[in-house]
Scaffold this active site. Sequence first.
Site, PDB file in Angstrom:
ATOM      1  N   GLY A   1      -2.513   9.679  -3.621  1.00  0.00           N
ATOM      2  CA  GLY A   1      -3.801  10.085  -4.195  1.00  0.00           C
ATOM      3  C   GLY A   1      -3.781  11.180  -5.242  1.00  0.00           C
ATOM      4  O   GLY A   1      -4.520  11.112  -6.222  1.00  0.00           O
TER       5      GLY A   1
ATOM      6  N   CYS B   1     -11.082   3.309  -1.196  1.00  0.00           N
ATOM      7  CA  CYS B   1      -9.771   3.775  -0.734  1.00  0.00           C
ATOM      8  C   CYS B   1      -9.525   3.059   0.588  1.00  0.00           C
ATOM      9  O   CYS B   1     -10.422   2.997   1.433  1.00  0.00           O
ATOM     10  CB  CYS B   1      -9.771   5.284  -0.534  1.00  0.00           C
ATOM     11  N   THR B   2      -8.309   2.538   0.722  1.00  0.00           N
ATOM     12  CA  THR B   2      -8.001   1.705   1.896  1.00  0.00           C
ATOM     13  C   THR B   2      -8.105   2.456   3.218  1.00  0.00           C
ATOM     14  O   THR B   2      -8.266   1.832   4.261  1.00  0.00           O
ATOM     15  CB  THR B   2      -6.586   1.130   1.749  1.00  0.00           C
ATOM     16  N   HIS B   3      -7.993   3.776   3.188  1.00  0.00           N
ATOM     17  CA  HIS B   3      -8.086   4.551   4.426  1.00  0.00           C
ATOM     18  C   HIS B   3      -9.529   4.679   4.937  1.00  0.00           C
ATOM     19  O   HIS B   3      -9.765   4.817   6.123  1.00  0.00           O
ATOM     20  CB  HIS B   3      -7.577   5.981   4.213  1.00  0.00           C
TER      21      HIS B   3
ATOM     22  N   ASN C   1      -6.034   1.309  -3.899  1.00  0.00           N
ATOM     23  CA  ASN C   1      -6.838   1.594  -5.091  1.00  0.00           C
ATOM     24  C   ASN C   1      -6.096   2.487  -6.070  1.00  0.00           C
ATOM     25  O   ASN C   1      -6.174   2.289  -7.278  1.00  0.00           O
ATOM     26  CB  ASN C   1      -8.143   2.268  -4.668  1.00  0.00           C
ATOM     27  N   THR C   2      -5.385   3.467  -5.541  1.00  0.00           N
ATOM     28  CA  THR C   2      -4.703   4.421  -6.415  1.00  0.00           C
ATOM     29  C   THR C   2      -3.622   3.692  -7.226  1.00  0.00           C
ATOM     30  O   THR C   2      -3.510   3.892  -8.441  1.00  0.00           O
ATOM     31  CB  THR C   2      -4.098   5.565  -5.581  1.00  0.00           C
TER      32      THR C   2
ATOM     33  N   ASP D   1       0.862  -1.190   0.000  1.00  0.00           N
ATOM     34  CA  ASP D   1       0.000   0.000   0.000  1.00  0.00           C
ATOM     35  C   ASP D   1       0.893   1.234   0.000  1.00  0.00           C
ATOM     36  O   ASP D   1       2.074   1.166   0.353  1.00  0.00           O
ATOM     37  CB  ASP D   1      -0.916   0.019   1.231  1.00  0.00           C
ATOM     38  N   SER D   2       0.305   2.356  -0.384  1.00  0.00           N
ATOM     39  CA  SER D   2       1.052   3.621  -0.344  1.00  0.00           C
ATOM     40  C   SER D   2       1.446   3.955   1.105  1.00  0.00           C
ATOM     41  O   SER D   2       2.390   4.698   1.322  1.00  0.00           O
ATOM     42  CB  SER D   2       0.200   4.747  -0.929  1.00  0.00           C
TER      43      SER D   2
HETATM   44  N1  DGL Z   1      -4.134   3.717  -0.173  1.00  0.00           N
HETATM   45  C1  DGL Z   1      -4.674   4.674  -1.108  1.00  0.00           C
HETATM   46  C2  DGL Z   1      -5.889   4.093  -1.829  1.00  0.00           C
HETATM   47  O1  DGL Z   1      -6.419   3.042  -1.490  1.00  0.00           O
HETATM   48  C3  DGL Z   1      -5.015   6.007  -0.508  1.00  0.00           C
HETATM   49  C4  DGL Z   1      -3.928   6.750   0.212  1.00  0.00           C
HETATM   50  C5  DGL Z   1      -3.050   7.620  -0.637  1.00  0.00           C
HETATM   51  O2  DGL Z   1      -3.519   8.602  -1.233  1.00  0.00           O
HETATM   52  O3  DGL Z   1      -1.855   7.290  -0.693  1.00  0.00           O
HETATM   53  O4  DGL Z   1      -6.328   4.686  -2.777  1.00  0.00           O
END
Ligand code: DGL
Length: 276
Positions: free
Chosen positions: A44, A193-195, A75-76, A11-12
């Site tokens: 993002g 979005c995972t957050h 997701n991004t 993940d990011s």
């Molecule tokens: N983890 C990212 C997602 O699922 C969102 C967080 C980011 O912007 O890095 O899209």
Amino acid sequence: MLGNQPIGVFDSGYGGLTVFKSIVKLLPQYDYLYLGDSGRAPYGNRSFNIIHRYTWECVQAMFKMGCPLVILACNTASAKALRTIQQQDLNNQDATKRVLGVIRPTAEVIGNYTTTKEIGILGTKGTIQSESYPLEISKFFPDVKVHQQSCPLWVPLIENGEYDKPGADYFVHQYLDQILAKSSKIDTLLLACTHYPVLHEKIKAYLPNYIRVVSQGDIVAHSLGDYLHRHPEMEKTLTKGAKHQFFTTTDDTSDFDHHATLFFSEPVKSIFLPVK
Ligand code: DGL
């Protein structure tokens, strides 16, 4: 004998831990390696090229640490980098490795949640602008109408620990009002979005009861289980010691661990991994 061959979860940052949590719950027997690129997050608002470069650098680092399979639990990254990695990078490097994302497995089932055939997607600017969700969903559910809304302030609110404060309500309500204004027939909202699962209760409390709020963790976990069932050649390469390793690209591992614990609901102890 095999060395450690864990499933990689990328993940990011730490948001992907909401997905990782569901994966571990459903498939506890495997070894896992989680890498959060928190030193360069958030992704993002970044460009296609940067997201692809960062994601591919991290995926390669995970391959080097023994992962034969990496899940982009972001997701991004799934929207902006997955296709290039699958269609170009893997062929140029090691065609036995696999990289999977979160958008397709979600698109495969999300149409089953709606009775009005209108759903809303909430995500980062990158995910929404990529149009990945409407495109993928139309392949599986051509009769479902997809509305989208980017929520650029939600990730910063969460990352700065403001998500459960009363001030957060304003921004949570703002994006929900915007997506609901697109159609009164929306009965399903996907947190793409995972957050965002951290905001699940706040979002649910604001919406009328007939709107269902869907987080992706369980969907992605079931899809991974299904993939491993269909690909025994991959499944048998994975080591099964139920070991979890956490890596972050930020040198402040205590900050990562603090946030990670919120998303994973268990104490996390990470190791700094500089990636380039
Ligand atoms: N983890 C990212 C997602 O699922 C969102 C967080 C980011 O912007 O890095 O899209």
